[in-house]
Motif scaffolding. Structure first.
Motif, mmCIF file in Angstrom:
data_model
loop_
_atom_site.group_PDB
_atom_site.id
_atom_site.type_symbol
_atom_site.label_atom_id
_atom_site.label_comp_id
_atom_site.label_asym_id
_atom_site.label_seq_id
_atom_site.Cartn_x
_atom_site.Cartn_y
_atom_site.Cartn_z
ATOM 1 N N ILE A 154 -10.059 8.882 2.327
ATOM 2 C CA ILE A 154 -9.814 7.815 1.347
ATOM 3 C C ILE A 154 -10.845 7.890 0.217
ATOM 4 O O ILE A 154 -10.493 7.903 -0.975
ATOM 5 C CB ILE A 154 -9.869 6.421 2.026
ATOM 6 C CG1 ILE A 154 -8.709 6.266 3.006
ATOM 7 C CG2 ILE A 154 -9.852 5.294 0.992
ATOM 8 C CD1 ILE A 154 -8.813 5.051 3.922
ATOM 9 N N TYR A 162 -10.497 8.587 -3.915
ATOM 10 C CA TYR A 162 -11.029 7.668 -4.938
ATOM 11 C C TYR A 162 -11.932 8.426 -5.915
ATOM 12 O O TYR A 162 -11.843 8.246 -7.129
ATOM 13 C CB TYR A 162 -11.855 6.550 -4.289
ATOM 14 C CG TYR A 162 -11.075 5.492 -3.534
ATOM 15 C CD1 TYR A 162 -9.717 5.292 -3.751
ATOM 16 C CD2 TYR A 162 -11.710 4.665 -2.617
ATOM 17 C CE1 TYR A 162 -9.020 4.312 -3.061
ATOM 18 C CE2 TYR A 162 -11.018 3.678 -1.929
ATOM 19 C CZ TYR A 162 -9.675 3.511 -2.146
ATOM 20 O OH TYR A 162 -8.983 2.546 -1.468
ATOM 21 N N ILE A 176 -8.265 -4.248 -1.006
ATOM 22 C CA ILE A 176 -7.615 -3.427 0.030
ATOM 23 C C ILE A 176 -8.646 -3.292 1.142
ATOM 24 O O ILE A 176 -9.766 -2.818 0.915
ATOM 25 C CB ILE A 176 -7.186 -2.057 -0.508
ATOM 26 C CG1 ILE A 176 -6.156 -2.259 -1.609
ATOM 27 C CG2 ILE A 176 -6.618 -1.190 0.625
ATOM 28 C CD1 ILE A 176 -5.540 -0.993 -2.136
ATOM 29 N N PHE A 192 -4.500 -1.456 7.142
ATOM 30 C CA PHE A 192 -4.809 -1.586 5.719
ATOM 31 C C PHE A 192 -4.127 -2.864 5.238
ATOM 32 O O PHE A 192 -2.899 -2.943 5.198
ATOM 33 C CB PHE A 192 -4.310 -0.372 4.932
ATOM 34 C CG PHE A 192 -5.003 0.898 5.348
ATOM 35 C CD1 PHE A 192 -6.351 1.089 5.064
ATOM 36 C CD2 PHE A 192 -4.329 1.885 6.049
ATOM 37 C CE1 PHE A 192 -7.016 2.243 5.463
ATOM 38 C CE2 PHE A 192 -4.975 3.047 6.447
ATOM 39 C CZ PHE A 192 -6.327 3.223 6.155
ATOM 40 N N LEU A 211 -12.302 -1.648 0.731
ATOM 41 C CA LEU A 211 -12.297 -0.307 0.128
ATOM 42 C C LEU A 211 -12.362 -0.400 -1.392
ATOM 43 O O LEU A 211 -13.057 0.368 -2.042
ATOM 44 C CB LEU A 211 -11.029 0.441 0.533
ATOM 45 C CG LEU A 211 -10.845 0.690 2.036
ATOM 46 C CD1 LEU A 211 -9.471 1.279 2.312
ATOM 47 C CD2 LEU A 211 -11.930 1.620 2.560
ATOM 48 N N ARG A 212 -11.595 -1.329 -1.932
ATOM 49 C CA ARG A 212 -11.622 -1.547 -3.386
ATOM 50 C C ARG A 212 -10.944 -2.869 -3.714
ATOM 51 O O ARG A 212 -10.247 -3.438 -2.866
ATOM 52 C CB ARG A 212 -10.964 -0.391 -4.150
ATOM 53 C CG ARG A 212 -9.466 -0.257 -3.920
ATOM 54 C CD ARG A 212 -8.960 0.967 -4.676
ATOM 55 N NE ARG A 212 -7.549 1.201 -4.485
ATOM 56 C CZ ARG A 212 -6.611 1.060 -5.410
ATOM 57 N NH1 ARG A 212 -6.928 0.634 -6.612
ATOM 58 N NH2 ARG A 212 -5.346 1.323 -5.145
ATOM 59 N N LEU A 218 -1.702 4.370 -2.836
ATOM 60 C CA LEU A 218 -2.299 5.625 -2.385
ATOM 61 C C LEU A 218 -1.989 5.990 -0.938
ATOM 62 O O LEU A 218 -2.321 7.091 -0.513
ATOM 63 C CB LEU A 218 -3.827 5.544 -2.557
ATOM 64 C CG LEU A 218 -4.318 5.440 -4.003
ATOM 65 C CD1 LEU A 218 -5.829 5.279 -4.044
ATOM 66 C CD2 LEU A 218 -3.918 6.692 -4.785
ATOM 67 N N LEU A 219 -1.402 5.075 -0.169
ATOM 68 C CA LEU A 219 -1.217 5.371 1.258
ATOM 69 C C LEU A 219 -0.476 6.697 1.518
ATOM 70 O O LEU A 219 -0.943 7.493 2.325
ATOM 71 C CB LEU A 219 -0.528 4.201 1.974
ATOM 72 C CG LEU A 219 -0.398 4.357 3.484
ATOM 73 C CD1 LEU A 219 -1.755 4.514 4.163
ATOM 74 C CD2 LEU A 219 0.344 3.192 4.112
ATOM 75 N N ILE A 241 -2.880 9.536 0.957
ATOM 76 C CA ILE A 241 -3.947 9.536 1.970
ATOM 77 C C ILE A 241 -3.429 10.167 3.259
ATOM 78 O O ILE A 241 -4.078 11.020 3.864
ATOM 79 C CB ILE A 241 -4.441 8.089 2.214
ATOM 80 C CG1 ILE A 241 -5.222 7.601 0.985
ATOM 81 C CG2 ILE A 241 -5.290 7.981 3.467
ATOM 82 C CD1 ILE A 241 -5.479 6.097 0.950
ATOM 83 N N THR A 283 0.830 -1.225 0.000
ATOM 84 C CA THR A 283 0.000 0.000 0.000
ATOM 85 C C THR A 283 0.860 1.271 0.000
ATOM 86 O O THR A 283 0.395 2.331 -0.372
ATOM 87 C CB THR A 283 -0.966 0.036 1.205
ATOM 88 O OG1 THR A 283 -0.199 -0.044 2.409
ATOM 89 C CG2 THR A 283 -1.969 -1.089 1.160
HETATM 90 C C1 BEZ Z 1 -5.558 2.225 -1.773
HETATM 91 O O1 BEZ Z 1 -4.589 2.137 -2.530
HETATM 92 O O2 BEZ Z 1 -6.717 2.170 -2.155
HETATM 93 C C2 BEZ Z 1 -5.290 2.414 -0.304
HETATM 94 C C3 BEZ Z 1 -3.996 2.287 0.198
HETATM 95 C C4 BEZ Z 1 -3.794 2.461 1.554
HETATM 96 C C5 BEZ Z 1 -4.823 2.758 2.411
HETATM 97 C C6 BEZ Z 1 -6.112 2.876 1.911
HETATM 98 C C7 BEZ Z 1 -6.339 2.703 0.566
#
Ligand code: BEZ
Length: 304
Positions: free
Chosen positions: A288, A292, A268, A144, A159-160, A104-105, A108, A100
């Motif tokens: 988060i 997205y 995730i 996560f 989450l996805r 996106l971590l 975020i 992660t």
């Molecule tokens: C993501 O890539 O969707 C993600 C990564 C870390 C924490 C939450 C979402």
């Protein structure tokens, strides 16, 4: 009956052995046996089959074990949550699987920090299964991860579902192939999976992806962690199946190719203590989902 009796009994049942249980509990075996006897006397039923080696539970014992585990998890939850409610400084301790970090971590966390400067954030790199224990022990507040484990004490939200891709050494015969690769194209290569332990892990998720398609990789190499897997791909030792966000790990000796299979995904998963409805977590989820939405990334809010 006190909480310690539950802990003694659950440890004996888990270890299936009084000596090992006593060692784990840092006590001598005779007092442990006496405590279990007292518990059985108080309940008026046998919990353990007399004389069975390894230790075996009676029907009543099996019932008691399941509920005692739940009560102990709730007690740990209550302790961690009470500390959290009473804490003067706002803190958020995050557990994450390494992959992660390449997705996106970082964004975020940057966004969360900008919006909630009063919250002190800390990080722990942990596998999904390690996150479970760290949540219960109060060492982290949110995890996560990538595995859909079952646990009544933990709230989990998918989450996805992130697409899986293939990491190849640059000179590989498939590196220049036009279009996405089929998983069946990868059978001649050594498949490098991670982490080797603790199991189940992302390694099992990747192996199941092959198994579900009736594919058996010729050779599998299990390694300790993601960075080692990618390093070995770069060295030409094999290929690896990784989440799409790994494309953020740019190396001159590794290239990434998509897979022609929309079901080849890795979730995730957001995990938190079941009782924790704190504002820090509500805000984290809002950050988060805002990211997205802005990036047009397909997502879910599926509670497991
Ligand atoms: C993501 O890539 O969707 C993600 C990564 C870390 C924490 C939450 C979402």
């Amino acid at each position: 009956m006190e909480l310690r009796h539950l802990r003694y009994f659950v440890t004996v049942a888990d270890e299936q052995n009084f000596t090992r249980a006593a060692e784990r509990l840092n006590m001598a075996q005779p007092p442990l046996s006496r405590q279990i006897q007292q518990l059985e006397e108080e309940l008026g039923v046998a919990l353990i089959v007399k004389g069975a080696r390894p230790v075996r539970l009676t029907e009543a014992g099996t019932f008691f074990h399941a509920h005692a585990q739940e009560l102990l998890a709730k007690a740990a939850d209550l302790k961690a949550m009470t500390r959290r409610v009473g804490a003067i400084e706002r803190k958020l301790s995050i557990g994450f699987v390494a992959s992660t970090l390449y997705g996106l971590l970082p964004e975020i966390v940057r966004r969360y920090r900008e919006q909630y400067q009063e919250v002190e954030i800390s990080f722990n790199e942990l596998t999904t299964m390690e996150q479970l224990k760290a949540l219960k022990d109060g060492r982290i507040d949110v995890g996560f991860g990538r595995l859909k484990f079952e646990d009544a004490a933990i709230r989990r939200i998918v989450l996805r579902e992130e697409p899986l891709i293939v990491a190849l050494p640059v000179g590989h015969r498939l590196a220049q192939a036009a279009g996405p690769l089929k998983m069946s194209d990868l059978m001649q290569d050594t498949l490098i999976v991670y982490p080797k332990a603790p199991r189940p892990s992302f390694a099992d998720q990747v192996l199941a992806t092959f198994r579900d398609r009736m594919l058996v990789p010729q050779q599998v190499l299990e390694v300790r962690e993601l960075q080692i897997a990618i390093g070995l791909v770069g060295a030409g030792q094999g290929i690896a199946i990784v989440p799409d966000s790994l494309q953020g790990m740019i190396r001159t000796d590794v290239c990434y190719r998509p897979i022609d299979d929309r079901q080849a995904v890795s979730p995730i998963i957001f995990s938190a203590r079941a009782m924790d409805r704190s504002q820090e977590l509500v805000n984290m989820l809002a950050v988060i989902y805002a990211i997205y939405e802005e990036r047009g990334i397909p997502h879910t809010a599926q509670e497991l």
